[in-house]
Motif scaffolding. Structure first.
Motif, mmCIF file in Angstrom:
data_model
loop_
_atom_site.group_PDB
_atom_site.id
_atom_site.type_symbol
_atom_site.label_atom_id
_atom_site.label_comp_id
_atom_site.label_asym_id
_atom_site.label_seq_id
_atom_site.Cartn_x
_atom_site.Cartn_y
_atom_site.Cartn_z
ATOM 1 N N GLY A 1 0.795 -1.214 0.000
ATOM 2 C CA GLY A 1 0.000 0.000 0.000
ATOM 3 C C GLY A 1 0.834 1.272 0.000
ATOM 4 O O GLY A 1 0.284 2.363 -0.024
ATOM 5 N N GLY A 2 2.145 1.191 -0.004
ATOM 6 C CA GLY A 2 2.978 2.378 0.027
ATOM 7 C C GLY A 2 3.274 2.928 -1.360
ATOM 8 O O GLY A 2 3.240 2.211 -2.357
ATOM 9 N N ARG A 3 3.566 4.213 -1.401
ATOM 10 C CA ARG A 3 4.026 4.905 -2.599
ATOM 11 C C ARG A 3 3.029 4.819 -3.763
ATOM 12 O O ARG A 3 3.425 4.813 -4.914
ATOM 13 N N LEU A 4 1.735 4.717 -3.466
ATOM 14 C CA LEU A 4 0.725 4.733 -4.511
ATOM 15 C C LEU A 4 0.075 6.101 -4.490
ATOM 16 O O LEU A 4 -0.189 6.660 -3.427
ATOM 17 N N CYS B 1 -7.826 6.657 -3.961
ATOM 18 C CA CYS B 1 -9.217 7.078 -3.828
ATOM 19 C C CYS B 1 -10.108 6.353 -4.841
ATOM 20 O O CYS B 1 -11.226 5.946 -4.514
ATOM 21 N N VAL B 2 -9.597 6.175 -6.064
ATOM 22 C CA VAL B 2 -10.364 5.466 -7.099
ATOM 23 C C VAL B 2 -10.593 4.010 -6.685
ATOM 24 O O VAL B 2 -11.703 3.477 -6.801
ATOM 25 N N ALA C 1 -10.121 9.603 -15.412
ATOM 26 C CA ALA C 1 -9.528 10.660 -14.593
ATOM 27 C C ALA C 1 -8.127 11.043 -15.046
ATOM 28 O O ALA C 1 -7.523 11.957 -14.458
ATOM 29 N N GLY C 2 -7.581 10.359 -16.050
ATOM 30 C CA GLY C 2 -6.237 10.661 -16.522
ATOM 31 C C GLY C 2 -5.155 10.207 -15.578
ATOM 32 O O GLY C 2 -4.078 10.831 -15.519
ATOM 33 N N LEU C 3 -5.403 9.128 -14.843
ATOM 34 C CA LEU C 3 -4.428 8.606 -13.886
ATOM 35 C C LEU C 3 -3.804 7.327 -14.413
ATOM 36 O O LEU C 3 -4.405 6.611 -15.222
ATOM 37 N N SER C 4 -2.617 7.042 -13.916
ATOM 38 C CA SER C 4 -1.953 5.795 -14.284
ATOM 39 C C SER C 4 -2.581 4.651 -13.503
ATOM 40 O O SER C 4 -2.558 4.670 -12.266
#
Length: 515
Positions: free
Chosen positions: A71-74, A80-81, A114-117
């Motif tokens: 769960g780190g560095r995300l 949130c998504v 949302a334009g996210l990776s």
């Protein structure tokens, strides 16, 4: 990378060094000595000891896996998504065949919008696994989670009363001529909390609304008059008004009389899911237990068709309906209630009832006959008739009351409640909640039961006679009674009338008939 066995062995060695140090303050000299034994720096000893004191087991000292923490560095927006998809979108998608795959596709779709990776599949799977673990822990905290799956836990007497019918595995004979009349139907009411039998009713006819009414009256009313009529001595204190009746979906459990009576006395009706008989497992098991005991009686057919010819039930049958009812009263009242029950952890049903009845707030009717009679009337079978010039007819028998003189001019429709075991009086209501007690028009007629009336009707029509009069019915019933040899103390004038139905003394009854 060390194997699982090597990491466990290393943790056990560290624990064997730290455990003798106790929980007190660790001196510098002790830390250096422990570090020398373990081959580490003394500051590592302090860190390992803090972990061990927090959880004093060897597995707490196993070396932690290298790499990035879960769960780190995300990215926060991606987190949130994933959180919205797992907690809001997924619970509403109950139709999904492959929820894990569909969740990944939904998260990637939302990230693309949302334009996210988008995160990897394994990352989404870890978030979903964490959500399911948290949900399972939350459900485990619910008090009902302590109940094992497949069980039906009830704490107090009369909270849940299961009712069911079964056809007994025995052939009975007629009291008239000793001929086989078939297998009787047994209706039982079982208190789930104590496993006590609150009442039973046995008859040759298939159960109907009248059967349920009579059974429920035995559940609620005192059993002493009924046991006295049978000539049985048994301690049977279990009675009261159930809070909930647990029933299957048979038509007799949805009758107007049952629903109106339960509504009047605040009894909830709970029906089993269709096609799931195991929801009534307690009473189903009781029925099997009783049928296992029936196998030792003459005329037993057994529960299976296999081997039925070898048992020759037709040749050995000798019990009448009344004798079978007496046997059931002894079997349940004296043996079953006083035997250890596995479902009660070895307690006897009688003992369980006595222990829990005092602490419960179960309801009982007052012991006055008026209260018992009022309750009984509420659950009696219902019929509708119209008042004619000569009164009203029910089962080809004429009834009369002075009020009918006023009602007959308007041909008023009335509601009738009748007791199948005693047709000598009925209760009539003309739209009001109160009922008027109505007797035979001819008071010289003796009380008869509906069973006797139907048997007489069949006998008359078997002679080829189509038109049947009231006089012929009573004459045929009297002829049939004269063929029956009744035991001592059993009145042949009213062989089917229960004492719980006939309140008061015989002298009071005779006075009421001549009013």
């Amino acid at each position: 990378m060390a194997s699982i066995e090597e990491r466990a062995a290393r943790a056990a060695k560290v624990a064997s060094v730290l455990r003798p140090l106790g929980n007190g303050v660790l001196s510098r000299k002790q830390a250096e000595r422990a570090a020398q034994l373990l081959g580490v720096h003394c500051t590592t000893v302090y860190r390992l000891r803090r972990r061990f004191l927090a959880d004093p087991v060897a597995s707490a000292l196993e070396p932690r896996q290298p790499g990035r923490a879960t769960g780190g560095r995300l990215d926060a927006a991606v987190e949130c998504v994933i959180d919205e998809a797992v907690h809001e979108w997924l619970p509403d998608q109950r139709h999904l065949a492959h929820p894990a795959t569909d969740l990944v596709l939904e998260v990637k779709r939302r990230c693309s919008v949302a334009g996210l990776s988008p995160p990897s599949r394994s990352t989404i799977a870890r978030r979903w696994l964490s959500y399911r673990e948290q949900d399972a822990l939350a459900r485990a905290a619910i008090p009902d989670a302590a109940i094992a799956p497949g069980t039906f836990q009830v704490r107090h007497p009369l909270d849940i009363v299961q009712v069911d019918h079964t056809q007994a595995d025995i052939l009975l004979v007629s009291e008239l001529d000793g001929r086989i009349i078939g297998r009787p139907w047994l209706s039982v009411a079982l208190d789930v909390a104590t496993r006590c039998v609150l009442g039973f009713y046995v008859a040759m006819e298939r159960p109907g609304a009248a059967t349920v009414s009579l059974l429920l009256s035995r559940v609620v009313l005192r059993k002493e008059p009924w046991l006295e009529r049978l000539g049985i001595e048994a301690d049977w204190p279990m009675r009261g008004i159930p809070r909930t009746l647990h029933l299957d979906n048979a038509a007799e459990f949805k009758s107007r009389a049952l629903r109106s009576g339960c509504r009047e006395y605040g009894i909830e009706l709970m029906y089993r899911p269709v096609g799931k008989p195991h929801f009534g497992g307690h009473i189903e098991r009781l029925n099997r237990t009783l049928m296992e005991r029936v196998r030792g009686l003459p005329g037993s057919t057994g529960s299976s068709v296999k081997g039925r010819k070898a048992r020759q039930a037709e040749k050995t049958a000798s019990l009448t309906l009344k004798q079978f009812e007496q046997w059931l009263a002894v079997e349940i009242g004296r043996r079953y209630h006083c035997s250890p029950h596995r479902g009660l952890l070895g307690l006897q049903p009688m003992q369980k009832w006595q222990d829990t009845w005092r602490a419960s707030d179960s309801r009982c009717l007052p012991t006055q006959p008026d209260a018992e009679l009022k309750f009984l009337i509420r659950f009696l079978p219902v019929a509708s008739r119209t008042i004619q010039r000569d009164g009203l007819k029910l089962f080809l028998i004429r009834y009369w009351h002075p009020l009918f003189a006023a009602w007959r001019e308007t041909r008023r429709s009335v509601t009738i409640r009748y007791h199948p075991e005693d047709l000598s009086r009925i209760f009539v209501s003309a739209g009001r909640s109160s009922f008027v007690e109505v007797r035979y028009a001819d008071l010289r007629r003796p009380p008869i039961s509906l069973f006797e009336q139907r048997a007489a009707l069949r006998a008359i029509r078997a002679r080829g006679q189509r038109a049947v009069s009231e006089r012929e019915i009573f004459e045929t019933v009297e002829q049939q009674r004269q063929l029956v040899v009744f035991p001592a103390g059993y009145s042949s004038a009213t062989p089917h009338v229960t004492s719980s139905w006939r309140f008061g003394s015989e002298e009071q009854h005779r006075r009421s008939c001549t009013r």
